[in-house]
Structure formats: C-alpha cells, structure tokens
Design a protein around this motif. Structure first.
Motif, short mmCIF file in Angstrom:
data_model
loop_
_atom_site.label_atom_id
_atom_site.label_comp_id
_atom_site.label_asym_id
_atom_site.label_seq_id
_atom_site.Cartn_x
_atom_site.Cartn_y
_atom_site.Cartn_z
N GLU A 129 7.94 5.10 -1.44
CA GLU A 129 8.06 3.65 -1.43
C GLU A 129 6.87 3.03 -0.70
OE1 GLU A 129 11.02 0.94 0.93
OE2 GLU A 129 12.04 1.56 -0.91
N PRO A 130 6.20 2.09 -1.32
CA PRO A 130 5.03 1.51 -0.66
C PRO A 130 5.42 0.63 0.52
CG PRO A 130 5.50 0.31 -2.68
CD PRO A 130 6.46 1.49 -2.65
N GLY A 131 4.50 0.47 1.45
CA GLY A 131 4.67 -0.49 2.54
C GLY A 131 4.27 -1.88 2.05
N ILE A 132 4.86 -2.89 2.66
CA ILE A 132 4.55 -4.27 2.28
C ILE A 132 4.32 -5.10 3.54
CG2 ILE A 132 5.59 -6.39 1.44
CD1 ILE A 132 6.67 -5.01 -0.88
N TYR A 133 3.29 -5.90 3.52
CA TYR A 133 3.05 -6.87 4.59
C TYR A 133 2.98 -8.25 3.95
CZ TYR A 133 0.96 -9.29 8.53
OH TYR A 133 0.72 -10.18 9.56
N HIS A 134 3.89 -9.12 4.32
CA HIS A 134 3.96 -10.47 3.77
C HIS A 134 3.76 -11.48 4.88
CE1 HIS A 134 6.65 -9.44 0.01
NE2 HIS A 134 5.38 -9.21 -0.20
N LEU A 157 -3.97 -4.42 10.83
CA LEU A 157 -3.39 -3.49 9.86
C LEU A 157 -4.48 -2.96 8.95
CD1 LEU A 157 -0.87 -2.29 8.42
CD2 LEU A 157 -0.81 -4.38 7.06
N TRP A 175 0.84 -1.20 0.00
CA TRP A 175 0.00 0.00 0.00
C TRP A 175 0.88 1.25 0.00
CZ3 TRP A 175 1.63 -2.54 4.23
CH2 TRP A 175 1.99 -1.80 5.35
N LEU A 191 4.90 7.81 2.09
CA LEU A 191 6.20 7.75 1.41
C LEU A 191 6.03 7.37 -0.05
CD1 LEU A 191 8.00 5.57 4.10
CD2 LEU A 191 7.90 8.07 3.96
N GLY A 222 1.45 4.81 1.21
CA GLY A 222 1.10 5.74 2.27
C GLY A 222 1.73 7.09 2.01
N ARG A 233 8.67 -5.85 -4.54
CA ARG A 233 8.91 -4.40 -4.59
C ARG A 233 10.32 -4.09 -5.08
NH1 ARG A 233 8.40 -1.79 1.12
NH2 ARG A 233 10.36 -2.92 1.39
#
Lengths: 278, 278, 278, 278
Positions: free
Chosen positions: A54-59, A73, A48, A52, A50, A103
């Motif tokens: 650079e996107p955030g990543i949740y794996h 989250l 996603w 920044l 936000g 990413r």
C-alpha cells in the motif's frame, strides 16, 4: 484545474521530482505555464510506494510552495513510483479529503479536469457506485467519485475498460441532464506496477499531457546532462506539463488516448468511452 | 461525542458564553464532566445571528482552547442567539465541513451523539435525502446527513415532526440492517427565532441535556450574582452540561423529550420517532 | 508540559514507536499518566535519521491523535534513531516553529519543562546567544532558546558541559530577577550517534524520566514477547513515561542526572549546573 | 512583498472592502497588478475597531481566497476603521504570529516591503527595542520588529517622529553592516482615530501607495455610482493599489511622504528618517 506528475523507474528522492526541475511541480504551483489557472494553491498530495504494497500518502491543504513538511519528507523519502498532484479547486472545499492522489488498497488515482455541472450530476453518479465501495468515499470532489466509479466498473481488473465505462456513464448521465460536454480529464492511475494515463474530454480539446521519451536515446543526445545519467533506463514521467525546456525530452500524449507505462515500455492506445446505451 | 450550547435572549458577547463561565464550553473542550469523552478537541464551531437573517458561522479544526481567532471574534461579536459546539470525532475526518453547527438558509443544526454503524447505513440514508437538497451536503458526518434528512421531512415547516420522521427513518433503516440501537442524540436546531432541542436515543439512555431555569426567579434567589442581572428576563440556555455549579440554575431535560424555547417561554413535549411502517 | 521519547537501535518503523505500544506517545497525547497535564494536544514533532546526516523533521500543530499524515509517514519511514515529542504549551503560540524537536545541522533537541517566568528572562537570555547562531532561532519558546544557549556553550563539542553551562546561566539570570526556581527540565539531545538525556530542576523535583533496560536480559525473562525479539541488542528507549506495563522493562533516571546512550551502552553521570559566578 | 488597505469612515461591512471591489484585496491575493509578486498567498490579516477600544484581529495562514471564516466574518462584522493585509512572505515562516496587522493596545500596524538582509540586522535591531516591550514580540518578521522599534521611539505620542527615528535606526544599522539600501516600506498605523501612512525607501523607489480622493467631489462627477453614495463624506481609503478603475478616484502618495488621515481631512507631509548620528 490542477497539475500532476507520475514517475516510475529507479528509486529517486521525492525532492528530485518535486523541487529540482526547472519547471517543477512546486514551481508550477505558483506559475503553471500550460494550465487553465496559473495558480494551483488549493492543496496538494503525494503518493509513493515504499516497502509496503500500500502506498504512503501525504495530503496538505497548504499551498505546496509553503509546506515545510513536504520539503522534509521529500528530502528523505525515495521511491520507484511516485504520484504527485497540485490542486486548483473548481469549487469544492480545500480539505485533506479532497486532495489527490486518492487511494484504494494498493491503487492510486489523480485527475486534472472536472465533471461539468457536478452538483447537478453528483447524486445520480453516487448511486452508480458499488455500495460496498461507497462508504470509502471521504471527500466531496468529482475526482474521487470518478475514481470510485472506475473501481465499481473493475479498475483493478481492466483499467482502460473500467475508465471507459466510468467516462461513458458520466457522459450519458450528463447528456440526460442536458449537459453537452460532461467531462474534461487527464487521469493517472496505478497499481504500483503499471501506470495508466488517460487524456480525453467530451469536447475533444483536452487538458495538456506529456510523457518523457526514451532515456537512453536522450543520454546520447545530451551526454553532459547529469540528471539523465542518474536515472535508470526504464525511468518514465507522465506530466501535465514539461518539467523543463530540454528539447526532445517530452512528447505530447494525443487526444483520446490511453498511455500504458510498464517498466521501460510505453504503449499508446486509442481511448473512447464505453456507452452502456450504445 | 460532543458538547454544545444554545443561547437565546438579550444580545451578549460570544466570550460571555464561551469563555467566562466556570465550566464554559472552552473549559469543557479539555475536561468535559459529563461527556462520554473528556476531551472534545476535534474542531468546533459557532453560529450567531447578527444583522442578517442568515447566521454567521465560524468553523475550525483546531482544539477550541488554542484558537486565537475564536478569542478575538468572541470579544467583538455579540448576538441574541448563539449556537456553539465542540467536537469529539467518532471517526469521520477532522475538517471544517464536518464542524457543527451546520447551516441551511437561516437554520442551524448541531448534534451530540451518533448514528450507530454509520458506514453501514450511510448509503441508504443518503438516498432518502431530497435530491434538491443533496448537493448542499459538504461533509461526511452522520450529524450533517441527519440534518438533511430532517430538512427533507419538513424541518422548516414543523421541526418536531420532521425530526421525528428523520429519527424514525434512521431507526427503521438501522433495524433492517440488524442494528438494535441505531441512534443516540441530543440535537438543537433553530430558525433564528425559536430553538428546538431534542433528547432521545434508541436505547433509552440518552446523552445529558440541561436547560436554564427562569432567570427572574434565580435573580431573587441570588441577588448578588451580577451575571444574572445582566441577562434579560427571557434569556435561556440549553446545554450538554451545566456551565457552573449554581444550584437551581439548571434543570435536566427528560428522556424522549423535545424542548421548545421561544422568547422567555419553554415548553417540554414528549418526543418519539415517527415510523413510516407503523 | 510535554512528553517525549528518544529511540536508538536497529531501524524500526516510526509507527512501532509512536502508535503500537500500549501507552504510546499518541495515546499519551490524550491521556498522559505521569505528566503535569493529561492532554498534550498543542502540536507535536518527530525527528528521524535516514540516509542523510541531517535528520528529517515533521512538525504539526494538530493534536497527534488526529494527524493523518503522521500515520502515513510512520507506516513508511524507518530509522535507527528517532526523537518524538508531544506538546502542551505553557503559553507560547501553537505553531510549527514552536514544535520540538529543534534542529541545528545534524543535532536534535527536545525539552519537557519550562523556564520559569520566561517573559521576564527572555531578553537577557537571548543576549547570551552567539550572534552567529541567533538568526537561526525561528520560534518563540523557552525550549528553543535553551537549545541555542547550549549550542552557544559548545553543545557540539561537549554536550554535558554545554548543558551545564546553559542551565547555570538560566539559574543565575533567574535568581538575579528574584526567581527562586528558574528551570524545570528533562532534555534529550543527539548528534545522530549518541543520545544525551538530562533530568534536572532548580527545585530538585524534576519531571519524570525513564530508560529501557538491557534488551537481552528482558528477552530471557519474557521469552514469549515478540516485540523484544525484533529489536537489536543495542536498542534503547529514553522516555518521559513508560510505554507499557512490562515490569522490569523501565528504570527511572535519578534526579540531577545525565544519561548517555551510545550503541548498547548507557552511562549515568551526575549532573549539576555550571555557574559562571561560582 | 504584500498588499494592504486602511479604511476610515462610516461603518461598512468588511466584505464591502475585502470582496466587493473589482480589484479587491482578495482579488489581489491571486493577481496583484502592481506588486513585486503577483501572488500574495502566504496568509493574511484583518483588524477592525468595534465596540471596544482595542481592535479585533483575525489572522490566518491560508490564502485569503480560500478562507471561509473570513467570508463569514466579513459578512457580519462592520467597522468604521479597518486595516487589512495580504502577505507574500520574504522568507520568514507562514504562521499566524507573522500575519499583519500587528497590535499593541489600541494600535495597529502593517507593512509592505522589507528590511534588507534582515537576518544580518535582526539582533542589533532587537537590542534597540525597549525591554519592557520586547516580550510582546511573538513572531519572527522584520515588520513586527519595525513596529516595536517605532513603539520604542514613541509611536503612541508622535507617530511621524517615532517612525522617522525607527527608519533612521534601521538605515544606520544597515549601513554599519555595509547594506546600501536597508529599508523598503509602505506602512500604515492607527490609534483607532487617526491613520498615518508612510511611503519611503532607502533607494528612493518605493512600493506603490494610493489614497482615495474627496468623496463628495467624486459623487458629483459620478452621480450614478451607488457605492460612492453609501459612504460618508469623511470616508477615506489608503491602499497599496487602487481597488478599481474609476478614474480620478485615486491619487498616488508621493515618495518620502507621510499621509495623515483624520476624519475627512488628509494631510501630506514630507517624511525623512531621523538619524541619531546626524
């Protein structure tokens, strides 16, 4: 195989995309309607954008339906551009480094499908990756390698051409090894501003892919659907399978097509691999 | 860096090796005495030879001190040859495919140390791996790649020579990239019958390595130590650091040495890399 | 035992609290300076207040230093009130339901210390929990049960009194079972607006606890420290151990004290358990 | 709900039970034929009796189909008595302490089904557990609490009577709270020598349960089936659903029945709850 969605539009809570729809991605993780596999329980990921670039990543390697942190989250993070992916492994290990989206700087990439006989082709394809990019590869999947091939061929400058060249290379490499139908794919990639989605397969029968239609028209047709009225006019979804049964809300992306979504405009272009050897 | 042990001798319960000694590997996972890092909490692994020719492997990303399944397995599995390893990551992901020992057919391999500037050297080294072996690489560590280089150079036929050539290649590749001291290592490998352990580093100051001394002599010196009396005469341990304070029980493996343990005999040989370019 | 921090003030990125300080909580997870244990690697948790009244929670059983999702979340989530906790288990299982902070509606709770001989006292203490609250207990720790005792005694109405009664009950129950010093604690709890922090132990030698001093005074003393100039005047931290060596930035909370932080004001009150039996 | 199997007979490799049958437990974890849920992906567990009196236990929160350690363990551990269970959570957390089989000394216990409205009944039922046993409860499931009720009522002395009293208490407690059908169950328990399996539900329509028929008769009927010839004459399986389509190999356990398997003999007894209040 896998299932994915790509959202762009006014900021929404992740949970509105992942949990609330009737046939949401979390529902699909247990009971996909159109997938090759009904279960996509081999990990998942969300990217996603936000504050920044650079996107955030949740794996996560857990099945999406069990992940409490994803629920938390999703209840707190909102974003105007979201990529989400549930995985059904085609053989490689279930580990975070094999979860989509992948990413590179501000770019995200996710893939449903596979490179046929990947173990046979892997080494040749790895050699084609720009050495400067090579060391960023962390996992062992065909999907991540495909991403790095596209980056090598200029994804950040001209995504459709870079993907066409990557697919061309995969097909040529495959055929050199006697593989008739080397690739099966729907792919989504974004730089945070535009989304490019591809539907293609060497065999000409690709995994399912849909995009949402114009929201303002839908609002007129369904004046009583509150969900549609919360979204901005330029909100768009590209999905492996429709998130619900609202007739007219979803349009199938044709075979061998690149769909470009930028703001509230979508454009369908023919897509065909670029073969270096003509 | 990491800590490891390699046992051979009469069958013992895994817990006798992993939990019972005063400075057992599980104790070392929290408080290593001789390691570069005091904590080795980035996963661990155990390989044991049971009824089959191919050893069993248990890999976990949890700190060893927390793993309940390891406790259960260790209380029930006994083996006459055991490799165990606790990991302190030098940068690559904490995932099962990065846990030692690594396995190829009936062979096991584990490593303490690192290839310097691995991200710089990785691609060149990967290209040197036999293409037929390449697709077996599942993780992203220097240690696993080192194993596959040794396999490429004939580990299964002549382990000391294969390791010498793999180290030689790593040093040459490193120096071509301007790296002064490309490798730091203690390595253990086995085919299930013989164990080869190596202590070497380009800089000439290698990680610690010890082996147990003749058990029958020790029994005479320590007539009241029940542990020593349960082990067979040919029982041998090779370890990153001593498992306890029993004076005379441990002998340091010298720098640039290959220790070969077969049955109750050990042999120390000088070890130096084989450089293709002379 | 454990380490924790409680922040309130202008919204900050979680990473500014968890990763950036010289002796940040993630650094402490490997090398606590003042803790009973130097390693706090048995899971961790973060609670943060976003747009909703109910805070978000991220719980993980991995050591904090390894968790990539925590890094991502911390780079993207900002909040004006954050609780964070790293765990060193005193025996109960390492699982998400045992990670702090615990949540009930809009309240968070975290604890460093333990109830002595908890297995002996647990049943009696469980019986004292309001049956309507009882079914919300998900884990097996003393800390969560302590939270539910405080809730039972009116935490949501009068936190200092509720905690005093909970501690009183624990001490009475413990002494009835012949336990001399039944509790050791620093605790933080918040409703999203005010933070209450407690330092107390039956033995009179409690775990360490510090709070930051007035930010505006510090700014005058350290005109060149940019961190201090980014925080609002009312920013406050309560921590198990100082996050850095800045002299004058940290003040120890005295023994048997309740610290109340609301906006930019802090108040120290004497704290002593309320014993029902006088 | 869940699926389970209980094996007794000549020692077999765990993989022969868990992976090899056409409709093996690992296959069932993705596609149960007779279960309420087709997916049982919320963790699993195996208990096996090795050289010790106390059985070993392997618990995992991963879906069984993904667990590499289970594959390794199963290829190397053999046992003459095995309990295995795949879980579909009915709401409680997916964590190792909630995985079956549960263990107390040399006893194992596993359960398919649920206590209706467990959150309503939990506190009353917990109070009925022997305080000396209470502190051994580690998880939060109805199934583990049910085990501890049976232990409280003398499981180790008279299993059928202890289970009858535990079920009676659950039914009485449920009905006091206005719950019409408080329990749904198939349960297996063993002391390492005898297996007791129960099929019962308050509503009179219980989860499926089958047992294998006499092996020697089957061998005569199927002279060419090698699997049957490797098993000892006294080998017996009790399963939630048949492991394959071999006609005549499986017999349904009737409603309200306790099946006792000891050596090669099985005995069916009527089972009905013992209600303290008549």
């Amino acid at each position: 195989m896998c299932r994915w969605l790509a959202y762009s539009g006014s900021p929404v809570l992740l949970q509105d995309l992942l949990y609330k729809p009737e046939n949401s991605l979390v529902v699909q993780s247990r009971h996909s309607r159109l997938g090759v596999e009904t279960i996509n329980g081999d990990g998942f990921g969300v990217g996603w954008y936000g504050a920044l670039e650079e996107p955030g990543i949740y794996h996560s390697t857990e099945p999406a339906w069990n992940d409490r942190n994803l629920r938390e989250l999703s209840a707190h993070a909102s974003a105007g551009r979201v990529f989400a992916h549930i995985r059904a492994s085609t053989g490689t290990a279930v580990q975070q480094t094999n979860c989509h989206p992948f990413r590179h700087r501000s770019w995200l990439w996710m893939h449903n499908g596979s490179i046929t006989d990947f173990t046979v082709l892997k080494r040749d394809l790895i050699l084609a990756v720009d050495p400067a990019l090579y060391t960023e590869i962390e996992g062992s999947t065909d999907s991540e390698l495909f991403f790095f091939l596209a980056l090598t061929f200029g994804l950040e400058e001209d995504p459709p051409e870079a993907v066409a060249r990557a697919v061309g290379l995969i097909e040529e490499t495959g055929r050199r090894h006697g593989i008739e139908h080397p690739i099966q794919m729907t792919v989504a990639t974004t730089d945070g501003t535009t989304t490019w989605a591809f539907r293609y397969s060497s065999v000409g029968k690709s995994r399912s892919l849909f995009h949402s239609t114009d929201i303002s028209t839908l609002r007129l047709q369904y004046p009583d659907n509150p969900v549609l009225h919360e979204l901005s006019n330029d909100a768009r979804l590209v999905v492996s399978e429709p998130l619900g049964d609202l007739r007219g809300a979803w349009r199938e992306v044709p075979e061998s097509t690149c769909l470009v979504v930028h703001g509230g405009r979508e454009e369908l272009r023919e897509f065909s691999p670029t073969h270096a050897l003509g």
